[in-house]
Design a protein around this motif. Structure first.
Motif, PDB file in Angstrom:
ATOM      1  N   GLU A 132       6.822  13.177 -16.028  1.00  0.00           N
ATOM      2  CA  GLU A 132       7.984  12.544 -16.654  1.00  0.00           C
ATOM      3  C   GLU A 132       9.254  12.679 -15.811  1.00  0.00           C
ATOM      4  N   LYS A 133       9.289  13.639 -14.917  1.00  0.00           N
ATOM      5  CA  LYS A 133      10.456  13.815 -14.045  1.00  0.00           C
ATOM      6  C   LYS A 133      10.557  12.710 -13.001  1.00  0.00           C
ATOM      7  N   TYR A 134       9.455  12.051 -12.729  1.00  0.00           N
ATOM      8  CA  TYR A 134       9.436  11.048 -11.668  1.00  0.00           C
ATOM      9  C   TYR A 134       9.291   9.625 -12.171  1.00  0.00           C
ATOM     10  N   VAL A 135       8.914   9.483 -13.430  1.00  0.00           N
ATOM     11  CA  VAL A 135       8.794   8.158 -14.023  1.00  0.00           C
ATOM     12  C   VAL A 135      10.074   7.843 -14.778  1.00  0.00           C
ATOM     13  N   LYS A 136      10.816   6.868 -14.314  1.00  0.00           N
ATOM     14  CA  LYS A 136      12.089   6.491 -14.936  1.00  0.00           C
ATOM     15  C   LYS A 136      11.838   5.433 -16.005  1.00  0.00           C
ATOM     16  N   ILE A 149       6.699   0.440 -16.700  1.00  0.00           N
ATOM     17  CA  ILE A 149       5.883   0.174 -15.522  1.00  0.00           C
ATOM     18  C   ILE A 149       6.734  -0.340 -14.368  1.00  0.00           C
ATOM     19  N   GLY A 150       7.741  -1.142 -14.680  1.00  0.00           N
ATOM     20  CA  GLY A 150       8.498  -1.788 -13.624  1.00  0.00           C
ATOM     21  C   GLY A 150       9.723  -1.038 -13.155  1.00  0.00           C
ATOM     22  N   ALA A 151      10.075   0.064 -13.798  1.00  0.00           N
ATOM     23  CA  ALA A 151      11.282   0.789 -13.423  1.00  0.00           C
ATOM     24  C   ALA A 151      11.146   1.423 -12.051  1.00  0.00           C
ATOM     25  N   ASN A 152      12.294   1.707 -11.443  1.00  0.00           N
ATOM     26  CA  ASN A 152      12.276   2.357 -10.137  1.00  0.00           C
ATOM     27  C   ASN A 152      11.631   3.730 -10.240  1.00  0.00           C
ATOM     28  N   ARG A 153      10.726   4.024  -9.318  1.00  0.00           N
ATOM     29  CA  ARG A 153      10.037   5.297  -9.319  1.00  0.00           C
ATOM     30  C   ARG A 153      10.034   5.865  -7.911  1.00  0.00           C
ATOM     31  N   THR A 154       9.920   7.160  -7.831  1.00  0.00           N
ATOM     32  CA  THR A 154       9.804   7.807  -6.548  1.00  0.00           C
ATOM     33  C   THR A 154       8.360   7.713  -6.088  1.00  0.00           C
ATOM     34  N   PRO A 155       8.076   7.098  -4.939  1.00  0.00           N
ATOM     35  CA  PRO A 155       6.676   6.952  -4.520  1.00  0.00           C
ATOM     36  C   PRO A 155       6.057   8.295  -4.169  1.00  0.00           C
ATOM     37  N   VAL A 156       4.770   8.415  -4.434  1.00  0.00           N
ATOM     38  CA  VAL A 156       4.011   9.614  -4.099  1.00  0.00           C
ATOM     39  C   VAL A 156       2.683   9.187  -3.490  1.00  0.00           C
ATOM     40  N   ASP A 157       2.319   9.796  -2.372  1.00  0.00           N
ATOM     41  CA  ASP A 157       1.036   9.528  -1.737  1.00  0.00           C
ATOM     42  C   ASP A 157       0.139  10.765  -1.765  1.00  0.00           C
ATOM     43  N   THR A 158       0.774  11.935  -1.649  1.00  0.00           N
ATOM     44  CA  THR A 158       0.023  13.192  -1.536  1.00  0.00           C
ATOM     45  C   THR A 158       0.646  14.250  -2.441  1.00  0.00           C
ATOM     46  N   ILE A 159      -0.197  14.984  -3.143  1.00  0.00           N
ATOM     47  CA  ILE A 159       0.254  16.110  -3.958  1.00  0.00           C
ATOM     48  C   ILE A 159      -0.293  17.390  -3.327  1.00  0.00           C
ATOM     49  N   ILE A 160       0.605  18.267  -2.912  1.00  0.00           N
ATOM     50  CA  ILE A 160       0.208  19.557  -2.350  1.00  0.00           C
ATOM     51  C   ILE A 160       0.312  20.614  -3.440  1.00  0.00           C
ATOM     52  N   GLY A 180       5.794  14.183   7.328  1.00  0.00           N
ATOM     53  CA  GLY A 180       5.791  13.794   5.927  1.00  0.00           C
ATOM     54  C   GLY A 180       7.198  13.737   5.356  1.00  0.00           C
ATOM     55  N   LYS A 181       7.319  13.160   4.189  1.00  0.00           N
ATOM     56  CA  LYS A 181       8.588  13.082   3.470  1.00  0.00           C
ATOM     57  C   LYS A 181       8.419  13.794   2.131  1.00  0.00           C
ATOM     58  N   VAL A 182       9.330  14.710   1.837  1.00  0.00           N
ATOM     59  CA  VAL A 182       9.245  15.457   0.583  1.00  0.00           C
ATOM     60  C   VAL A 182       9.819  14.606  -0.544  1.00  0.00           C
ATOM     61  N   THR A 183       8.950  14.192  -1.459  1.00  0.00           N
ATOM     62  CA  THR A 183       9.341  13.353  -2.585  1.00  0.00           C
ATOM     63  C   THR A 183       9.860  14.169  -3.758  1.00  0.00           C
ATOM     64  N   GLY A 184       9.250  15.346  -3.967  1.00  0.00           N
ATOM     65  CA  GLY A 184       9.663  16.160  -5.110  1.00  0.00           C
ATOM     66  C   GLY A 184       9.089  17.556  -5.061  1.00  0.00           C
ATOM     67  N   LEU A 185       9.712  18.448  -5.827  1.00  0.00           N
ATOM     68  CA  LEU A 185       9.276  19.829  -5.971  1.00  0.00           C
ATOM     69  C   LEU A 185       9.144  20.115  -7.463  1.00  0.00           C
TER      70      LEU A 185
END
Length: 234
Positions: free
Chosen positions: A56-60, A79-90, A173-178
């Motif tokens: 929920e922190k990343y889905v606007k 579904i259409g709102a701006n979201r932070t893209p994520v490709d990989t979860i570490i 890589g680019k850090v999308t979130g913590l």
């Protein structure tokens, strides 16, 4: 050790943080609470709920009332709102179950991924004896050029997260979130830290330098050695 205290999450009272007051030693600090995350990480129902709150922190969400020609506008807006893209979860600190459920939460919600297969990577890194993240050749493509979300049990001082950030950036890589279960810090290296529980839920929580620990100076014995995986009584 004193009696365990249960603290419900502000975002969802079905999630409970179990803490025990006392005098404990971690790898770098002395702390006045043992935070038990065993069930939050290892019990299916709780791990899935943790992942839902993290997602929920990343889905606007944008709420639009009513329907137009039978179309649910609120659902479309989500579904259409701006979201932070994520490709990989570490996943660190034993949060692999949460990471897998988090990938499902993001995928089920139509969350964007730049991966060609439109699926998320969920990886567990290695660490050397200095605490530095190790990236093997087969893992490098899952980080290089990817938007990376880091999931941990705790963010105490931010030192471990800072090392992880440095490694992710070094490998392109680019850090999308913590996202963490318990956050004692609000940000690390200018990146916001999103905690399911925060220091506001445990306002008298404190970290102490082992050489300048108030409890040690008061002659209070240590109860146990602790880390994000559990504790060992002394």
């Amino acid at each position: 050790m004193k009696e365990q205290i249960k603290i419900p999450a502000k975002s969802n009272d079905q999630l409970v943080l179990r803490v025990t007051p006392g005098h404990f030693s971690s790898d770098r600090f002395h702390v006045n609470y043992y935070i038990d995350m065993s069930s939050l990480k290892m019990r299916q129902s709780e791990a899935k709920l943790v992942a839902k709150v993290m997602a929920e922190k990343y889905v606007k969400k944008v709420k639009l009332p009513g329907n137009v020609m039978g179309i649910n506008l609120e659902a479309m807006a989500e579904i259409g709102a701006n979201r932070t893209p994520v490709d990989t979860i570490i996943c660190m600190d034993g949060c692999e179950v949460i990471g897998a459920y988090l990938a499902e939460e993001l995928s089920d919600g139509g969350f964007p991924s730049n991966n060609k297969h439109k699926s998320f990577y969920v990886i567990t890194p290695e660490f050397d004896n200095t605490g530095q993240m190790v990236v093997r050749n087969n893992i490098k493509p899952m980080i290089k050029g990817k938007n990376v979300l880091v999931v941990l049990a705790t963010a105490m001082s931010g030192r471990t997260i800072s090392k992880a950030i440095g490694t992710i950036l070094a490998y392109g890589g680019k850090v999308t979130g913590l996202s963490v279960i318990f956050a004692n810090v609000d940000q690390v290296d200018d990146y916001p830290v999103y905690g399911v529980f925060t220091h506001e839920d445990l306002p008298n929580f404190k970290l102490s330098d082992p050489h300048h620990c108030p409890d040690c100076e008061a002659g209070i014995s240590l109860d146990a050695v602790v880390n994000s995986y559990g504790y060992q009584m002394l």
